[in-house]
Design an enzyme around this catalytic site. Structure first.
Site, PDB file in Angstrom:
ATOM      1  N   ASP A   1      41.755  84.043  64.128  1.00 54.23           N
ATOM      2  CA  ASP A   1      40.297  84.898  64.048  1.00 54.23           C
ATOM      3  C   ASP A   1      39.509  83.772  63.389  1.00 54.23           C
ATOM      4  OD1 ASP A   1      42.467  86.787  64.055  1.00 54.23           O
ATOM      5  OD2 ASP A   1      41.432  87.986  62.844  1.00 54.23           O
TER       6      ASP A   1
ATOM      7  N   LYS B   1      35.101  90.866  65.344  1.00 55.16           N
ATOM      8  CA  LYS B   1      35.561  91.579  64.139  1.00 55.16           C
ATOM      9  C   LYS B   1      34.375  91.689  63.259  1.00 55.16           C
ATOM     10  CE  LYS B   1      38.530  89.861  60.602  1.00 55.16           C
ATOM     11  NZ  LYS B   1      39.435  88.805  60.312  1.00 55.16           N
TER      12      LYS B   1
ATOM     13  N   LYS C   1      37.827  94.886  65.935  1.00 54.86           N
ATOM     14  CA  LYS C   1      38.700  94.819  64.582  1.00 54.86           C
ATOM     15  C   LYS C   1      37.484  95.234  63.381  1.00 54.86           C
ATOM     16  CE  LYS C   1      41.189  91.776  61.614  1.00 54.86           C
ATOM     17  NZ  LYS C   1      42.094  90.593  61.497  1.00 54.86           N
TER      18      LYS C   1
END
Length: 221
Positions: free
Chosen positions: A92, A156, A185
């Protein structure tokens, strides 16, 4: 949705500066017990967590250039490479938000392309953290359009360290922009089942939270 299916959407998170080995041992045990998708940690404890989760299908996820994103692309690539070598299953990374605010979309695309490419060469899932609290809706949409082209696995909403976290409106905008090409996400401020459910209904396929156990308890009730 069953409790097991919900747990499989969780990136069980501990990203605090003061995290110790005891915290990671507890985090990994909780993730194993609930059968979470992943533990979300900074890149240094990847080796430890990989060892703790050996023999399970819980992934180890390394946060890269976290939480500010203000490192060079070369440094982000080096940190990503090291995390993968140490056993990370997922990455991430935080975009360079300043470049996004300057609308330097070529930079954002190059950064995304190179990090996603490195991850995919090693069959590693890649998630791109936007940090929406600092972006306009138009900027969020523009980065999502770049992602639709580059094809990371997920985009995300947030690090959880900005001025605010995920919002239903942002999740919906991101999902509508990328369609079925990229997953979304939601992370940051998701601490109860009601909020979690709203994010899922808006289009989130993964939930980043340190409140996984509490949410599952509320879900059961």
């Amino acid at each position: 949705m069953t409790k097991e299916e919900l747990a499989k959407m969780f990136d069980h998170t501990f990203l605090k500066a003061y995290a110790t080995d005891d915290d990671f041992i507890k985090l990994c045990q909780e993730a194993k017990d609930m059968k979470a998708a992943m533990v979300a940690i900074n890149s240094e404890p990847v080796k430890l967590c990989k060892e703790l989760l050996k023999g399970t299908d819980v992934h180890v996820g390394a946060a890269i250039s976290f939480p500010l994103g203000q490192t060079t692309l070369e440094v982000k690539l080096a940190e990503t490479k090291q995390a993968i070598q140490d056993g990370a299953d997922e990455i991430d990374y935080v975009i360079n938000v300043g470049k996004a605010k300057m609308h330097d979309w070529d930079y954002i695309e190059k950064e995304m392309q190179e990090i996603v490419s490195l991850c995919h060469q090693h069959h590693i899932i890649c998630k791109v953290i936007f940090e929406n609290c600092y972006l306009t809706k138009e900027e969020i949409k523009q980065i999502a359009l770049i992602a639709k082209k580059v094809r990371p696995d997920y985009i995300k909403t947030s690090t959880g360290f900005g001025t605010s976290g995920a919002t239903v409106e942002d999740v919906r905008l991101m999902k509508e922009t990328v369609g079925d090409d990229v997953l979304v996400k939601a992370a940051g401020g998701i601490r109860d089942w009601k909020t979690c459910q709203a994010m899922i209904n808006a289009g989130a396929s993964r939930i980043g939270t340190s409140s996984s156990l509490k949410i599952l308890e509320e879900f059961e009730q």
